[in-house]
Design a protein around this motif. Structure first.
Motif, mmCIF file in Angstrom:
data_model
loop_
_atom_site.group_PDB
_atom_site.id
_atom_site.type_symbol
_atom_site.label_atom_id
_atom_site.label_comp_id
_atom_site.label_asym_id
_atom_site.label_seq_id
_atom_site.Cartn_x
_atom_site.Cartn_y
_atom_site.Cartn_z
ATOM 1 N N ASN A 1 42.766 -27.433 1.387
ATOM 2 C CA ASN A 1 43.542 -28.604 1.666
ATOM 3 C C ASN A 1 43.296 -29.340 0.512
ATOM 4 N N SER B 1 48.923 -16.722 -1.404
ATOM 5 C CA SER B 1 50.324 -17.434 -1.476
ATOM 6 C C SER B 1 49.941 -18.916 -1.780
ATOM 7 N N PHE C 1 49.440 -26.344 -0.690
ATOM 8 C CA PHE C 1 48.161 -25.565 -0.149
ATOM 9 C C PHE C 1 48.166 -24.243 -0.165
ATOM 10 N N HIS D 1 53.118 -15.520 -4.764
ATOM 11 C CA HIS D 1 52.184 -14.924 -3.824
ATOM 12 C C HIS D 1 51.555 -13.854 -5.146
ATOM 13 N N THR E 1 44.789 -15.915 8.560
ATOM 14 C CA THR E 1 45.297 -16.517 7.555
ATOM 15 C C THR E 1 44.625 -18.077 7.262
ATOM 16 N N SER E 2 44.170 -18.539 6.213
ATOM 17 C CA SER E 2 43.488 -19.967 6.137
ATOM 18 C C SER E 2 44.127 -20.488 4.768
ATOM 19 N N GLN E 3 43.697 -21.765 4.517
ATOM 20 C CA GLN E 3 44.103 -22.371 3.620
ATOM 21 C C GLN E 3 43.056 -23.431 3.058
ATOM 22 N N ARG F 1 47.280 -20.576 0.187
ATOM 23 C CA ARG F 1 46.663 -19.810 1.548
ATOM 24 C C ARG F 1 46.178 -18.217 1.256
ATOM 25 N N SER G 1 45.224 -14.595 3.053
ATOM 26 C CA SER G 1 45.263 -13.702 4.441
ATOM 27 C C SER G 1 44.641 -12.409 4.273
ATOM 28 N N VAL H 1 38.213 -25.421 2.253
ATOM 29 C CA VAL H 1 38.719 -24.211 2.880
ATOM 30 C C VAL H 1 39.139 -24.690 4.466
ATOM 31 N N GLU H 2 40.146 -24.147 5.101
ATOM 32 C CA GLU H 2 40.215 -24.456 6.412
ATOM 33 C C GLU H 2 40.528 -23.400 7.069
ATOM 34 N N THR H 3 39.928 -22.644 8.209
ATOM 35 C CA THR H 3 40.071 -21.599 8.666
ATOM 36 C C THR H 3 40.451 -21.749 10.086
#
Length: 193
Positions: free
Chosen positions: A54, A184, A36, A160, A50-52, A38, A40, A80-82
């Protein structure tokens, strides 16, 4: 003595063949259930958000003996998942990711740098919103083992880098919302069946 000599020669030959086989490059497929990416950034100087993403796929090829390899990772930007559904949609607009025109981002390595037999950094190019920029991923963790459940060779890593979103034409609200983005990725990859 002759049978003993023949046995010794066979063992030496087989050992050489095994070493040769181990030295060949091994290709691993990214495990999307344990990978995943991420990102930031500073939000008005008040907090670090920070988001990622999926959904990720790709491959990692390593020749640890030869000190070479290749990384090819594709990120589904629409995944995207915020943490906030409205912002998930907002960040996919033209001012940011523009997923309608560019649904994927991709990192492709140009060189993997090894130290003491393990990758410590990866030079390559990140393409996002149709713009390609050079980046270097710093590898802070690397492990290689037989996966205890899948019983196949597996690797894991954490890496990262820091990029400027203005370099990818995604600079709305700079400087109030930070231009520098820390990306990252903790990933696992397994040799396919």
């Amino acid at each position: 003595m002759k049978p003993l000599f023949a046995l010794s020669a066979t063992v030496v030959l087989m050992s050489g063949m095994a070493t040769s086989a181990l030295a060949e490059p091994v290709t691993y497929e990214i495990d999307p259930t344990h990978t995943f990416p991420r990102f930031s950034y500073s939000h008005f100087g008040l907090s670090t958000q920070t988001s990622q993403f999926n959904q990720t796929h790709g491959t990692v090829t390593l020749d640890k003996e030869g000190g070479t390899g290749q990384v090819d990772i594709v990120i589904d930007m629409t995944s995207v998942e915020t943490g906030y559904a409205t912002f998930n949609e907002h960040i996919q607009g033209e001012d940011f990711f523009d997923t309608a025109s560019h649904p994927e981002a991709r990192f492709q390595s140009s060189q993997i740098n090894f130290q003491d037999g393990r990758p410590v950094s990866i030079d390559g190019h990140l393409t996002m919103k149709g713009i390609t920029q050079p980046v270097t991923l710093e590898v802070s963790h690397f492990a290689a083992m037989v996966h205890p459940m899948l019983e196949r060779p597996a690797i894991g890593a954490h890496a990262h880098t820091v990029v400027k979103r203005s370099d990818f034409n995604a600079d709305k609200f700079v400087p109030y919302v930070g231009d520098e983005i820390t990306i990252s990725i903790s990933m696992e990859a397994v040799v396919p069946e």
